[in-house]
Write an enzyme that holds these catalytic residues in place. Structure first.
Site, PDB file in Angstrom:
ATOM      1  CG  ASP A  39      78.068 -21.902 -17.777  1.00 27.52           C
ATOM      2  OD1 ASP A  39      78.207 -22.932 -17.547  1.00 27.52           O
ATOM      3  OD2 ASP A  39      78.822 -21.331 -18.927  1.00 27.52           O
ATOM      4  CG  ASP A  40      81.848 -25.096 -16.482  1.00 19.62           C
ATOM      5  OD1 ASP A  40      80.249 -25.379 -16.665  1.00 19.62           O
ATOM      6  OD2 ASP A  40      81.902 -24.730 -17.448  1.00 19.62           O
ATOM      7  CB  CYS A  79      76.141 -25.372 -21.962  1.00 20.18           C
ATOM      8  SG  CYS A  79      78.153 -25.326 -20.813  1.00 20.18           S
ATOM      9  NE  ARG A  83      73.817 -23.420 -19.977  1.00 22.12           N
ATOM     10  CZ  ARG A  83      73.908 -21.863 -19.304  1.00 22.12           C
ATOM     11  NH1 ARG A  83      73.237 -21.246 -19.000  1.00 22.12           N
ATOM     12  NH2 ARG A  83      74.854 -22.684 -18.435  1.00 22.12           N
ATOM     13  CE  LYS A 132      76.322 -21.638 -21.601  1.00 17.91           C
ATOM     14  NZ  LYS A 132      78.146 -22.200 -21.134  1.00 17.91           N
ATOM     15  CG  HIS A 134      75.256 -23.138 -25.238  1.00 13.08           C
ATOM     16  ND1 HIS A 134      76.347 -22.939 -24.888  1.00 13.08           N
ATOM     17  CD2 HIS A 134      75.438 -23.466 -26.324  1.00 13.08           C
ATOM     18  CE1 HIS A 134      77.234 -23.740 -25.221  1.00 13.08           C
ATOM     19  NE2 HIS A 134      76.446 -23.655 -26.327  1.00 13.08           N
ATOM     20  CB  SER A 157      80.389 -21.117 -23.855  1.00 13.42           C
ATOM     21  OG  SER A 157      79.893 -21.597 -22.935  1.00 13.42           O
ATOM     22  CG  HIS A 247      82.350 -21.958 -19.502  1.00 15.43           C
ATOM     23  ND1 HIS A 247      81.802 -22.875 -19.572  1.00 15.43           N
ATOM     24  CD2 HIS A 247      82.745 -20.836 -20.138  1.00 15.43           C
ATOM     25  CE1 HIS A 247      81.400 -23.676 -20.921  1.00 15.43           C
ATOM     26  NE2 HIS A 247      83.156 -22.534 -21.304  1.00 15.43           N
ATOM     27  CG  ASP A 295      75.524 -25.307 -16.779  1.00 11.66           C
ATOM     28  OD1 ASP A 295      76.233 -25.488 -15.618  1.00 11.66           O
ATOM     29  OD2 ASP A 295      75.963 -24.987 -17.819  1.00 11.66           O
ATOM     30  CG  ASN A 296      77.444 -28.358 -16.336  1.00 16.60           C
ATOM     31  OD1 ASN A 296      76.731 -27.760 -17.423  1.00 16.60           O
ATOM     32  ND2 ASN A 296      78.471 -27.530 -15.919  1.00 16.60           N
ATOM     33  CE  LYS A 326      80.749 -28.208 -19.108  1.00 13.70           C
ATOM     34  NZ  LYS A 326      81.320 -26.780 -19.707  1.00 13.70           N
TER      35      LYS A 326
END
Length: 539
Positions: A39-40, A79, A83, A132, A134, A157, A247, A295-296, A326
């Site tokens: 994540d991130d 996010c 996903r 996660k 989301h 998150s 994240h 994811d980003n 992001k």
């Protein structure tokens, strides 16, 4: 794969079989799949990508033993859309998920969209999701109803709910209230103080608030257990491990290393991935394909708690204010690290420059499992098996980058890649560490960058130049064709309505929805998890 190959596939597989690298279809065994989604995470957060990074020895080992993709992109720069696209192979403009879902969201990924887990379960796989989600937690949007036999994790998150062990955030968030009305608590920017963060096992909230200090260890424990159970069942398995890292860090180490709090969190993620790889190898090395990506890009407004973009700084945007990571369509927003490991099948020590995306995970794994793509819809992802196996280095001819919050309509397609050229019809910056937000700007004709010469996206081509005039018609055609293809597809619509009544809550009578776990049992369990966290960090 054996049931879906055409003549070119048959030729390629025969060549690999003769070389001793691939078994013929009669003896083909469905591989296991592990998809690890960070994540991130920044492209530069891997030492294999960026020499300045020293905290990822296990990921760097994974890169050395597998193939590293350096021109790999998330399907969106935030996010939920990212996903949803990974699990459907379709952009948000098709699957309906164009921005993030909330704690109070009634809906989620539209139910008429078919997930990767649903396809693989239909092909005989055991399926598990850990981490996660989301993509909706209410009703049948919950992962337990989206193709996963087992789910363990948090529904969104890990900073979208208060905890007794607040993660390290900017500004720091307070712990959950123990007693008294929440209304008396002072609201804090970027902090969710009203409802405690829930931890689910399947459809049951097992802990609320979750203990963030032990979350990484619990994910590792649950992933290990799933792999062992699935391996013992004799069925192939698909594990989707969506990490909380990177994240905002889960906690503050007692003695932060020289690399700082973010570096400590990066080391924790690296150790977790290393542990999963060892467990998978121990259950039959060569039986499991492991795909690690993000994811980003980094969440730049978190300052020193944000990841590293490497060389992808989006200099044109930085000159105008705001972040180019992001939520943006600059390279730092969607170019992410990607490693694929499958001993005996995927070449080791290989770096590929093929233009690939998380969109490709769905069709590629479906093909390798010998399954068929869902009918009556179009896909943005490609089956990139030939690239994974080293037979080809050709990926997407055109790759679309949807708006993800910084500028333009959410999910709208106003940036695209054609070969080495990147075209922007809309630009904009997300919030930067200094609080600035770059203004949205529309460009007609589009800004065009040649990434082969200008990876920092600093200077667009002069519209009067020969190069610009030669590439513009091809870009315009590709853009028009992409928009037409989406407009004539079977498009889903996500329900983004909100209702406080659907907020996950194990005990509505208690302040912040706190679970009443027996004190002694809870203390023993927390102590056990803290010990596991220590072992994980020392790997």
């Amino acid at each position: 794969m054996c049931g879906t190959m055409g003549t070119p596939w048959a030729v390629l597989v025969l060549a690999m079989a003769l070389a001793g690298l691939w078994a013929p279809c009669a003896a083909y065994k469905q591989p296991n799949f592990i998809v690890i989604l960070a994540d991130d995470v920044g492209w530069g957060d891997l030492g294999a990508n960026w020499a300045e990074t020293k905290e990822t020895p296990h990921l760097d080992e994974l890169a050395a033993e597998g193939t590293r993709f350096v021109d790999f992109h998330s399907a969106a720069s935030t996010c939920s859309p990212s996903r949803a696209s990974l699990l459907t192979g379709r952009l948000g403009a098709r699957n309906g998920v164009t921005h993030n879902f909330a704690v109070t969201s009634v809906g989620g990924l539209p139910l008429n969209e078919t997930t990767l887990a649903e396809v693989l379960r239909g092909a005989g796989y055991s399926t598990g999701a850990i981490g996660k989600w989301h993509l909706g937690h209410h009703g049948r949007h919950h992962p337990s109803f989206r193709g996963f036999d087992y789910y363990f994790g948090i529904p969104y998150s890990h900073d979208m709910g208060c905890t007794d062990t607040p993660g390290y955030n900017l500004p720091p968030c307070p712990p959950c209230p123990q007693h008294g009305p929440i209304a008396s608590r002072e609201a804090r920017k970027d902090c969710y103080t009203e409802v405690a963060l829930p931890l689910f096992e399947n459809t049951t909230v097992t802990q609320q608030p979750v203990n963030l200090s032990s979350l990484a260890a619990r994910y590792a424990e649950e992933a290990t257990g799933f792999i062992r159970r699935a391996s013992g069942s004799g069925r192939p398995f698909f594990l989707y491990l969506a990490l909380a890292h990177m994240h905002v860090p889960l906690g503050v180490p007692p003695s932060p290393p020289a690399s700082g709090i973010y570096g400590a969190s990066l080391s924790e993620m690296d150790a977790l991935v290393g542990q999963i790889k060892r467990v998978a190898d121990s259950h039959g090395k060569g039986n499991t394909l492991l795909w690690f990506t993000g994811d980003n890009g980094p969440w730049a407004q978190k300052c020193e708690l944000a990841g590293r973009v490497g060389p992808f700084i989006g200099a044109w945007q930085q000159q105008r204010g705001g972040s180019s990571a992001k939520q943006t369509t600059w390279e730092g927003g969607h170019r992410v690290p990607a490693l694929v490991y499958w001993p005996g099948h995927i070449p080791a020590k290989r770096t590929s420059r093929a233009l690939l995306s998380t969109l490709d995970i769905f069709p590629t794994l479906v093909a390798l499992a010998g399954a068929a793509l869902p009918p009556n819809r179009r896909f943005d992802g490609l089956d990139v098996s030939p690239v994974l196996f080293g037979w080809s280095d050709v990926g997407h001819k055109v790759l679309l980058h949807p708006n993800s919050g910084a500028a333009g309509k959410d999910g709208g397609i106003e940036a695209l890649r054609l070969a080495q050229y990147k075209a922007f019809y809309t630009t904009g910056g997300a919030m930067a560490c200094d609080g600035s937000i770059g203004p949205a700007e529309h460009h007609q004709p589009p800004l065009i960058f040649n990434l082969d010469r200008d990876i920092q996206e600093q200077e667009p081509l002069d519209v009067a130049s020969r190069e610009y005039q030669e590439v513009l018609p091809a870009i315009s055609r590709a853009y028009a064709q992409a928009l037409e293809d989406i407009a004539t597809d079977n498009i889903s619509v996500a329900d983004y309505s909100k209702d406080p009544a659907v907020t996950p809550c194990c005990d509505p009578q208690h302040v912040a929805c706190r679970c009443h776990a027996p004190g002694a049992h809870r203390a023993v369990r927390d102590h056990h998890m803290e010990r596991r966290t220590t072992r994980l960090l020392c790997l």
